[in-house]
Design a protein around this motif. Structure first.
Motif, PDB file in Angstrom:
ATOM      1  N   CYS A 128      36.283  49.510  40.839  1.00 11.62           N
ATOM      2  CA  CYS A 128      37.720  49.215  40.864  1.00 11.62           C
ATOM      3  C   CYS A 128      38.502  50.468  41.268  1.00 11.62           C
ATOM      4  CB  CYS A 128      38.164  48.703  39.498  1.00 11.62           C
ATOM      5  SG  CYS A 128      39.855  48.088  39.446  1.00 11.62           S
ATOM      6  N   LYS A 129      38.160  51.602  40.684  1.00 18.90           N
ATOM      7  CA  LYS A 129      38.827  52.868  41.044  1.00 18.90           C
ATOM      8  C   LYS A 129      38.648  53.171  42.527  1.00 18.90           C
ATOM      9  CE  LYS A 129      38.602  55.605  36.823  1.00 18.90           C
ATOM     10  NZ  LYS A 129      37.993  56.816  36.234  1.00 18.90           N
ATOM     11  N   GLU A 130      37.456  52.920  43.008  1.00 19.45           N
ATOM     12  CA  GLU A 130      37.130  53.167  44.416  1.00 19.45           C
ATOM     13  C   GLU A 130      37.931  52.241  45.337  1.00 19.45           C
ATOM     14  OE1 GLU A 130      33.250  52.147  46.995  1.00 19.45           O
ATOM     15  OE2 GLU A 130      32.857  53.369  45.205  1.00 19.45           O
ATOM     16  N   PHE A 131      37.994  50.955  45.011  1.00 17.51           N
ATOM     17  CA  PHE A 131      38.732  50.002  45.841  1.00 17.51           C
ATOM     18  C   PHE A 131      40.187  50.430  46.033  1.00 17.51           C
ATOM     19  CE2 PHE A 131      36.120  45.865  44.971  1.00 17.51           C
ATOM     20  CZ  PHE A 131      35.146  46.317  45.837  1.00 17.51           C
ATOM     21  N   PHE A 132      40.802  50.889  44.947  1.00 15.55           N
ATOM     22  CA  PHE A 132      42.226  51.214  44.989  1.00 15.55           C
ATOM     23  C   PHE A 132      42.501  52.709  45.136  1.00 15.55           C
ATOM     24  CE2 PHE A 132      41.893  47.157  42.718  1.00 15.55           C
ATOM     25  CZ  PHE A 132      42.603  46.375  43.608  1.00 15.55           C
ATOM     26  N   GLN A 133      41.437  53.503  45.276  1.00 14.17           N
ATOM     27  CA  GLN A 133      41.547  54.955  45.420  1.00 14.17           C
ATOM     28  C   GLN A 133      42.441  55.551  44.333  1.00 14.17           C
ATOM     29  OE1 GLN A 133      42.806  55.379  49.506  1.00 14.17           O
ATOM     30  NE2 GLN A 133      40.875  54.616  50.280  1.00 14.17           N
ATOM     31  N   LEU A 134      42.102  55.204  43.088  1.00 12.46           N
ATOM     32  CA  LEU A 134      42.903  55.651  41.957  1.00 12.46           C
ATOM     33  C   LEU A 134      42.572  57.096  41.597  1.00 12.46           C
ATOM     34  CD1 LEU A 134      42.574  52.487  39.683  1.00 12.46           C
ATOM     35  CD2 LEU A 134      44.447  53.072  41.242  1.00 12.46           C
ATOM     36  N   PRO A 135      43.588  57.886  41.287  1.00  8.86           N
ATOM     37  CA  PRO A 135      43.320  59.258  40.838  1.00  8.86           C
ATOM     38  C   PRO A 135      42.673  59.237  39.452  1.00  8.86           C
ATOM     39  CG  PRO A 135      45.668  58.763  40.712  1.00  8.86           C
ATOM     40  CD  PRO A 135      45.004  57.567  41.350  1.00  8.86           C
ATOM     41  N   ASN A 136      42.077  60.346  39.053  1.00  8.76           N
ATOM     42  CA  ASN A 136      41.335  60.418  37.785  1.00  8.76           C
ATOM     43  C   ASN A 136      42.176  60.086  36.553  1.00  8.76           C
ATOM     44  OD1 ASN A 136      38.920  60.992  38.996  1.00  8.76           O
ATOM     45  ND2 ASN A 136      39.186  63.206  38.831  1.00  8.76           N
ATOM     46  N   PHE A 137      43.457  60.375  36.579  1.00  8.83           N
ATOM     47  CA  PHE A 137      44.296  60.135  35.399  1.00  8.83           C
ATOM     48  C   PHE A 137      44.747  58.673  35.285  1.00  8.83           C
ATOM     49  CE2 PHE A 137      47.016  61.665  38.790  1.00  8.83           C
ATOM     50  CZ  PHE A 137      48.095  60.777  38.777  1.00  8.83           C
ATOM     51  N   ILE A 138      44.473  57.861  36.300  1.00 11.42           N
ATOM     52  CA  ILE A 138      44.790  56.423  36.257  1.00 11.42           C
ATOM     53  C   ILE A 138      43.491  55.663  35.979  1.00 11.42           C
ATOM     54  CG2 ILE A 138      45.642  54.408  37.516  1.00 11.42           C
ATOM     55  CD1 ILE A 138      47.859  56.396  37.001  1.00 11.42           C
ATOM     56  N   GLU A 139      43.479  54.942  34.863  1.00  9.75           N
ATOM     57  CA  GLU A 139      42.286  54.201  34.449  1.00  9.75           C
ATOM     58  C   GLU A 139      42.541  52.696  34.519  1.00  9.75           C
ATOM     59  OE1 GLU A 139      39.578  53.377  30.460  1.00  9.75           O
ATOM     60  OE2 GLU A 139      41.281  54.739  30.328  1.00  9.75           O
ATOM     61  N   PRO A 140      41.698  51.940  35.234  1.00 14.89           N
ATOM     62  CA  PRO A 140      41.813  50.489  35.148  1.00 14.89           C
ATOM     63  C   PRO A 140      41.342  50.050  33.760  1.00 14.89           C
ATOM     64  CG  PRO A 140      40.157  51.139  36.791  1.00 14.89           C
ATOM     65  CD  PRO A 140      40.664  52.378  36.144  1.00 14.89           C
ATOM     66  N   ILE A 141      42.247  49.523  32.971  1.00 14.37           N
ATOM     67  CA  ILE A 141      41.970  49.157  31.577  1.00 14.37           C
ATOM     68  C   ILE A 141      41.428  47.733  31.485  1.00 14.37           C
ATOM     69  CG2 ILE A 141      42.975  48.824  29.275  1.00 14.37           C
ATOM     70  CD1 ILE A 141      43.186  51.729  30.023  1.00 14.37           C
ATOM     71  N   ALA A 142      42.068  46.815  32.202  1.00 12.44           N
ATOM     72  CA  ALA A 142      41.694  45.402  32.105  1.00 12.44           C
ATOM     73  C   ALA A 142      42.117  44.668  33.362  1.00 12.44           C
ATOM     74  CB  ALA A 142      42.339  44.757  30.883  1.00 12.44           C
ATOM     75  N   ILE A 143      41.495  43.516  33.558  1.00  9.08           N
ATOM     76  CA  ILE A 143      41.895  42.598  34.622  1.00  9.08           C
ATOM     77  C   ILE A 143      42.388  41.335  33.937  1.00  9.08           C
ATOM     78  CG2 ILE A 143      41.148  41.225  36.602  1.00  9.08           C
ATOM     79  CD1 ILE A 143      38.822  43.270  36.913  1.00  9.08           C
ATOM     80  N   LEU A 144      43.514  40.861  34.388  1.00  8.74           N
ATOM     81  CA  LEU A 144      44.056  39.607  33.877  1.00  8.74           C
ATOM     82  C   LEU A 144      43.975  38.586  35.010  1.00  8.74           C
ATOM     83  CD1 LEU A 144      45.438  38.703  31.232  1.00  8.74           C
ATOM     84  CD2 LEU A 144      47.620  39.149  32.354  1.00  8.74           C
ATOM     85  N   THR A 145      43.169  37.530  34.805  1.00  7.92           N
ATOM     86  CA  THR A 145      43.170  36.440  35.776  1.00  7.92           C
ATOM     87  C   THR A 145      44.353  35.543  35.440  1.00  7.92           C
ATOM     88  OG1 THR A 145      41.656  35.101  34.431  1.00  7.92           O
ATOM     89  CG2 THR A 145      40.680  36.473  36.167  1.00  7.92           C
ATOM     90  N   LEU A 146      44.891  34.900  36.462  1.00  8.48           N
ATOM     91  CA  LEU A 146      46.105  34.109  36.273  1.00  8.48           C
ATOM     92  C   LEU A 146      46.085  32.901  37.195  1.00  8.48           C
ATOM     93  CD1 LEU A 146      49.062  33.959  35.101  1.00  8.48           C
ATOM     94  CD2 LEU A 146      49.744  35.276  37.111  1.00  8.48           C
ATOM     95  N   GLY A 147      46.427  31.760  36.638  1.00  4.45           N
ATOM     96  CA  GLY A 147      46.515  30.547  37.438  1.00  4.45           C
ATOM     97  C   GLY A 147      46.730  29.330  36.566  1.00  4.45           C
ATOM     98  N   TYR A 148      46.720  28.179  37.200  1.00  7.30           N
ATOM     99  CA  TYR A 148      46.873  26.920  36.471  1.00  7.30           C
ATOM    100  C   TYR A 148      45.505  26.472  35.959  1.00  7.30           C
ATOM    101  CZ  TYR A 148      51.641  26.567  38.092  1.00  7.30           C
ATOM    102  OH  TYR A 148      52.980  26.813  38.313  1.00  7.30           O
ATOM    103  N   PRO A 149      45.376  26.257  34.653  1.00 10.48           N
ATOM    104  CA  PRO A 149      44.084  25.825  34.108  1.00 10.48           C
ATOM    105  C   PRO A 149      43.664  24.472  34.683  1.00 10.48           C
ATOM    106  CG  PRO A 149      45.595  26.449  32.340  1.00 10.48           C
ATOM    107  CD  PRO A 149      46.387  26.404  33.611  1.00 10.48           C
ATOM    108  N   LYS A 150      42.368  24.312  34.900  1.00 13.35           N
ATOM    109  CA  LYS A 150      41.830  23.032  35.384  1.00 13.35           C
ATOM    110  C   LYS A 150      41.916  21.958  34.304  1.00 13.35           C
ATOM    111  CE  LYS A 150      38.473  23.610  38.995  1.00 13.35           C
ATOM    112  NZ  LYS A 150      37.099  23.876  39.333  1.00 13.35           N
TER     113      LYS A 150
END
Length: 171
Positions: A128-150
């Protein structure tokens, strides 16, 4: 919906309709995160939104579950460790606490708007850090999926009894 109903109706959605999330609803959800309280009001968060279909295939490499690919929107909640408050006594960095509050606000707002979410922490952080080229002090904490439930049926929540988790003061 009142707040209690929203809380009772919120659950981890793992099956989404192939329906686009309206821009105005997405903005309301992001604003709910923006309005969250944080230690010393430092607001050490950044929200990365992915909703374009062509980006989904690449991003799905971050979390290998088939249902994950169904979500129309991903919000990556990142914490800024340089902006977070640290407790003086022991140096505790409150990035995780502050971002968790923002995420919770977003999940509840989504529920109120008829949308479903799933809060994911078990993903490939380095990728994830690589995809977005995040600097070391920025940490991806969580991913929130979002949409209409089936599905409309809200699963039964298994919770401990209050007497198992509440401890009244005794000195």
């Amino acid at each position: 919906m009142d707040l209690r109903t929203i809380i009772e109706n919120r659950y981890s959605v793992r099956s989404y309709q192939p329906k686009e999330v309206e821009e105005e609803k997405l903005i309301k959800i992001l604003e709910a995160g923006q309005l969250a309280p944080s230690a010393v009001n430092n607001q050490p968060w950044h929200f990365i939104v992915i909703r374009e279909a062509e980006n989904h295939a690449k991003f799905s490499e971050i979390y290998h579950r088939d249902w994950f690919k169904e979500a129309p929107v991903y919000i990556i909640i990142c914490g800024d460790h340089d902006a977070a408050w640290e407790r003086k006594e022991d140096g505790k960095d409150h990035t995780d606490v502050d971002t968790a509050i923002a995420i919770d606000h977003m999940t509840l707002q989504a529920t109120e708007l008829g949308l479903g979410t799933c809060w994911i922490c078990n993903f490939y952080v380095e990728k994830c850090k690589e995809f977005f080229q995040l600097p070391n002090f920025i940490e991806p904490i969580a991913i929130l999926t979002l949409g209409y439930p089936k599905h409309d049926k809200i699963p039964v929540k298994k919770r401990k009894a209050l007497n198992e988790i509440v401890h009244w003061e005794k000195f």
